[in-house]
Design an enzyme around this catalytic site. Structure first.
Site, short mmCIF file in Angstrom:
data_model
loop_
_atom_site.label_atom_id
_atom_site.label_comp_id
_atom_site.label_asym_id
_atom_site.label_seq_id
_atom_site.Cartn_x
_atom_site.Cartn_y
_atom_site.Cartn_z
N THR A 140 0.74 -1.30 0.07
CA THR A 140 0.06 -0.09 -0.09
C THR A 140 0.98 1.24 0.04
O THR A 140 2.04 1.26 0.72
CB THR A 140 -1.01 -0.22 1.29
N ASP A 141 0.23 2.39 -0.50
CA ASP A 141 1.14 3.51 -0.36
C ASP A 141 0.89 4.11 1.12
O ASP A 141 1.87 4.97 1.21
CB ASP A 141 0.33 4.59 -1.30
N GLU A 142 0.19 3.59 1.79
CA GLU A 142 0.08 4.12 3.18
C GLU A 142 1.34 3.83 3.91
O GLU A 142 1.74 4.70 5.09
CB GLU A 142 -0.94 3.51 3.86
N TYR B 81 -1.94 -0.31 10.96
CA TYR B 81 -2.19 -0.93 9.72
C TYR B 81 -1.01 -0.77 8.79
O TYR B 81 -0.39 -1.73 8.24
CB TYR B 81 -3.60 -0.64 8.65
N LYS C 115 2.17 -3.22 7.25
CA LYS C 115 2.34 -3.39 5.95
C LYS C 115 3.92 -3.10 5.73
O LYS C 115 4.51 -3.48 4.85
CB LYS C 115 1.52 -2.61 5.00
P1 TYD Z 1 -10.92 3.91 3.81
O1 TYD Z 1 -11.99 3.48 2.81
O2 TYD Z 1 -11.03 3.27 5.20
O3 TYD Z 1 -9.35 4.05 3.24
P2 TYD Z 1 -7.91 4.32 3.94
O4 TYD Z 1 -8.02 4.93 5.22
O5 TYD Z 1 -7.14 3.17 3.72
O6 TYD Z 1 -7.72 5.50 3.20
O7 TYD Z 1 -11.24 5.74 4.19
C1 TYD Z 1 -11.09 6.46 2.91
C2 TYD Z 1 -11.05 7.90 3.60
O8 TYD Z 1 -12.52 8.13 3.99
C3 TYD Z 1 -10.28 8.32 4.63
O9 TYD Z 1 -9.65 9.38 4.71
C4 TYD Z 1 -11.18 8.02 6.03
C5 TYD Z 1 -12.54 8.51 5.37
N1 TYD Z 1 -13.67 7.88 6.00
C6 TYD Z 1 -14.79 8.27 6.27
O10 TYD Z 1 -14.89 9.77 6.41
N2 TYD Z 1 -15.90 7.98 6.83
C7 TYD Z 1 -15.98 6.48 6.97
O11 TYD Z 1 -16.91 5.82 7.29
C8 TYD Z 1 -14.80 5.48 6.59
C9 TYD Z 1 -15.01 4.08 6.54
C10 TYD Z 1 -13.84 6.25 5.92
#
Ligand code: TYD
Length: 294
Positions: free
Chosen positions: A75-77, A100, A104
């Site tokens: 992941t890019d994270e 997380y 990774k």
């Molecule tokens: P997510 O799909 O969990 O991916 P990641 O954290 O790996 O990027 O979240 C994408 C973005 O959306 C992240 O900035 C968190 C936000 N988010 C919300 O605002 N509400 C939510 O219910 C969720 C699941 C994520």
């Protein structure tokens, strides 16, 4: 055969029975919010599981590493959070910020360490956020689609200003195929969609598409948007420079976000049985425990 990647015996059996010469390793715990409540589950699958797979490959390929390949999908994270307008490059130092991404990053390090120490031939890729069919509705896009459909509140963390770089999952699959077959051993490739969106803008776009598809008045679904407590340690922005994979392997995304998002919404609306099935049972408990704390 289906097996737990932490089960060394089962993994060794797979290598023996199927004369495996290539591994594409995508098995992982992947939801940041779950990693905040249960970090050890992420250490178990992402770190212990990856090392278990690496050990099995190393044993099975001992003395005959030529033509073998271990591909770790990441992941890019692992690069952390951007606070200016720069992009993640393959050379960006690792700076994981969540349990997380730390798990990774650790597994990426183990893959490289096995390459250096045991000469295991490997490739690695780090991809931006995916979206598309079959995406479990704990993640932003499928969660919002499901909630809009059910007229439930749309929980936007913080001010909705966090930025993610979205890539259609089938484009990620084609990048993986390209890297597995034509990537160079020991190399890392960043994969991304050149497609950055603020969460709140993305949720508004989804609401507009859903209004059209469900025959609702324009603006109807957006009324469900609810700002909730921010995620702990919420990374502000991820954005990938996918120049290397384009230059060296000729890969780039095949469709625009607008087309991909519309296809995704159509898939979910045509597969409501799947959605209802995966959101029953354990999902309900997860959802009420997680969003009750908001
Ligand atoms: P997510 O799909 O969990 O991916 P990641 O954290 O790996 O990027 O979240 C994408 C973005 O959306 C992240 O900035 C968190 C936000 N988010 C919300 O605002 N509400 C939510 O219910 C969720 C699941 C994520």
């Amino acid at each position: 055969m289906k097996a737990d990647i932490c089960d060394a015996d089962a993994v060794a059996t797979v290598f023996k029975e199927y004369a495996i010469d290539g591994v594409i390793h995508l098995a992982a715990e992947s939801h940041v919010d779950r990693s905040i409540t249960d970090p050890l589950a992420f250490v178990r699958t992402n770190v212990f599981g990856t090392v278990t797979l690496l050990n099995a490959a190393k044993e099975a390929w001992k003395g005959a590493m030529d033509g073998k390949r271990f591909y770790h999908v990441s992941t890019d994270e692992v690069y952390g959070s951007l606070h200016d307008d720069s992009l993640f490059l393959e050379t960006t130092p690792y700076d994981p910020q969540s349990p997380y991404s730390a798990s990774k990053a650790a597994s990426d390090h183990f893959v490289r360490a096995y390459g250096n120490t045991y000469k295991l031939p490997f490739v690695l890729s780090n991809c931006s956020n995916n979206y598309g069919s079959h995406h479990f509705p704990e993640k932003l896009i499928p969660l919002m689609i499901n909630n809009i459909r059910n007229n439930k509140p749309l929980p936007v963390y913080g001010k909705g200003e966090n930025v993610r770089d979205w890539l259609w999952v089938e484009d990620h699959a084609s990048a993986i195929d390209t890297i597995f077959h034509t990537g160079k051993n020991g190399e890392t490739y960043n994969i991304g969609g050149h497609n950055e969106w603020k969460n709140i803008d993305l949720v508004h776009l989804l609401c507009r598409i859903m209004d059209q598809k469900l025959g609702r008045a324009e603006g109807e679904s957006a009324k469900l948007i609810t700002y909730v407590t921010d995620r702990a340690g919420h990374d502000l922005r991820y954005a990938i420079d996918a120049g290397k994979i384009e230059r060296e392997l000729g890969w780039k995304p095949s469709i625009t976000f607008e087309v991909g998002l519309e296809r995704t919404v159509e898939w979910y609306l045509a597969n409501t049985e799947w959605l209802d099935h995966v959101t029953s049972g354990a999902y309900q408990q997860y959802y009420s425990a997680h969003y009750a704390q908001q």
